[in-house]
Design a protein around this motif. Structure first.
Motif, PDB file in Angstrom:
ATOM      1  N   MET A 130      -0.944   7.107  -8.766  1.00 11.51           N
ATOM      2  CA  MET A 130      -1.082   6.404  -7.493  1.00 11.51           C
ATOM      3  C   MET A 130      -0.621   4.958  -7.635  1.00 11.51           C
ATOM      4  O   MET A 130      -1.089   4.243  -8.503  1.00 11.51           O
ATOM      5  CB  MET A 130      -2.557   6.460  -7.074  1.00 11.51           C
ATOM      6  N   GLN A 131       0.304   4.560  -6.780  1.00  9.79           N
ATOM      7  CA  GLN A 131       0.766   3.171  -6.797  1.00  9.79           C
ATOM      8  C   GLN A 131      -0.139   2.338  -5.914  1.00  9.79           C
ATOM      9  O   GLN A 131      -0.303   2.630  -4.733  1.00  9.79           O
ATOM     10  CB  GLN A 131       2.194   3.097  -6.262  1.00  9.79           C
ATOM     11  N   THR A 132      -0.763   1.325  -6.473  1.00  4.26           N
ATOM     12  CA  THR A 132      -1.665   0.513  -5.655  1.00  4.26           C
ATOM     13  C   THR A 132      -0.960  -0.732  -5.138  1.00  4.26           C
ATOM     14  O   THR A 132       0.016  -1.197  -5.726  1.00  4.26           O
ATOM     15  CB  THR A 132      -2.912   0.093  -6.454  1.00  4.26           C
ATOM     16  N   GLN A 152     -13.277  -1.198   1.081  1.00  5.94           N
ATOM     17  CA  GLN A 152     -12.810  -0.838  -0.276  1.00  5.94           C
ATOM     18  C   GLN A 152     -12.627   0.671  -0.427  1.00  5.94           C
ATOM     19  O   GLN A 152     -11.620   1.138  -0.945  1.00  5.94           O
ATOM     20  CB  GLN A 152     -13.848  -1.300  -1.307  1.00  5.94           C
ATOM     21  N   GLN A 197      -4.574   4.833  -0.007  1.00  6.68           N
ATOM     22  CA  GLN A 197      -3.498   4.773  -0.995  1.00  6.68           C
ATOM     23  C   GLN A 197      -3.375   6.101  -1.746  1.00  6.68           C
ATOM     24  O   GLN A 197      -2.273   6.515  -2.110  1.00  6.68           O
ATOM     25  CB  GLN A 197      -3.753   3.607  -1.953  1.00  6.68           C
ATOM     26  N   GLU A 198      -4.511   6.742  -1.927  1.00  9.78           N
ATOM     27  CA  GLU A 198      -4.516   8.042  -2.608  1.00  9.78           C
ATOM     28  C   GLU A 198      -3.863   9.125  -1.746  1.00  9.78           C
ATOM     29  O   GLU A 198      -3.033   9.904  -2.207  1.00  9.78           O
ATOM     30  CB  GLU A 198      -5.973   8.421  -2.876  1.00  9.78           C
ATOM     31  N   HIS A 215      -4.642  -3.523   5.996  1.00 11.06           N
ATOM     32  CA  HIS A 215      -5.947  -3.808   5.391  1.00 11.06           C
ATOM     33  C   HIS A 215      -6.847  -4.563   6.379  1.00 11.06           C
ATOM     34  O   HIS A 215      -8.042  -4.276   6.497  1.00 11.06           O
ATOM     35  CB  HIS A 215      -5.759  -4.625   4.112  1.00 11.06           C
ATOM     36  N   TRP A 271      -9.751   1.907   1.833  1.00  7.47           N
ATOM     37  CA  TRP A 271      -8.467   1.391   1.322  1.00  7.47           C
ATOM     38  C   TRP A 271      -7.999   2.217   0.113  1.00  7.47           C
ATOM     39  O   TRP A 271      -6.833   2.585   0.021  1.00  7.47           O
ATOM     40  CB  TRP A 271      -8.641  -0.074   0.957  1.00  7.47           C
ATOM     41  N   ALA A 272      -8.924   2.513  -0.785  1.00 12.59           N
ATOM     42  CA  ALA A 272      -8.580   3.336  -1.958  1.00 12.59           C
ATOM     43  C   ALA A 272      -8.155   4.735  -1.514  1.00 12.59           C
ATOM     44  O   ALA A 272      -7.170   5.299  -2.014  1.00 12.59           O
ATOM     45  CB  ALA A 272      -9.773   3.420  -2.903  1.00 12.59           C
TER      46      ALA A 272
END
Length: 205
Positions: free
Chosen positions: A1-3, A63, A70-71, A50, A66-67
């Motif tokens: 996963m690219q954060t 948080q 991205q996943e 965000h 947001w995680a």
């Protein structure tokens, strides 16, 4: 996963010493707390998404969502988000209203109808005006962009409940009028954003 890339809001002795000199109450709190770091997102689109996610929910919930975004959705870029459905975006844990808003902005950018890079050429007031013209974005979201992405030096948001709560705790106030708020904001200028970073911290202590 690219954060999504992040960094700390850039400030130092100059801003800290200025605020300590103009406001002894804030200065004492700053001395006690030491340097408070504020993580920001330099990428305009990712920061905007965000900020939209963060409307009216707790920092902890942001948080988690947001995680998950991205996943599930991959890198938060206009290209990547524009090809999702509102349902897919909503399934990360946000309202359909926010999901539609994020999708619309991504598609508007992809169609070449909105260039976020142009924000860098605008004043704070113009950035707020331009972003507030987008559906689902109001002054608070735009002000969060100014601090948490563009690192503008002098932003203190009346619309941010945590900042108001921080002021009330700091100065031992039961209520806070817009006029009192404006007086403090003027004292902090031209380094209001650093004052905001400390007020956020104070509000959660």
């Amino acid at each position: 996963m690219q954060t999504v890339m992040t960094k700390n809001f850039d400030y130092g002795e100059k801003e800290i010493n200025y605020l300590k000199n103009v406001d002894t109450v804030l200065g004492a709190a700053m001395t006690q707390m030491g340097k408070v770091e504020r993580i920001i997102i330099p990428d305009l689109f990712a920061a905007l998404v965000h900020a939209i996610v963060g409307q009216l929910i707790s920092a902890k919930a942001v948080q988690t969502i947001w995680a998950r975004m991205q996943e599930k959705l991959g890198v938060i870029t206009p290209q990547n988000i524009a090809v999702q459905t509102a349902l897919e975006i909503q399934s990360c844990g946000i309202t359909m209203k926010k999901a539609t808003c994020i999708l619309n902005i991504a598609q508007t950018i992809e169609q070449g109808l909105l260039d976020l890079q142009e924000l860098y050429e605008l004043s704070d007031a113009q950035v707020i005006q331009k972003l507030s013209s987008l559906q689902g974005i109001g002054p608070w979201t735009a002000e969060m962009m100014l601090i948490n992405c563009m690192e503008r030096p002098d932003v203190v948001s009346w619309g941010d409940m945590a900042i108001r709560r921080g002021m009330m705790k700091l100065y031992h106030l039961d209520t806070l009028t817009k006029q009192q708020f404006e007086e403090y904001r003027r004292v902090y200028s031209p380094y209001g954003s650093v004052a905001s970073i400390y007020l956020w911290s104070i509000s959660f202590r």
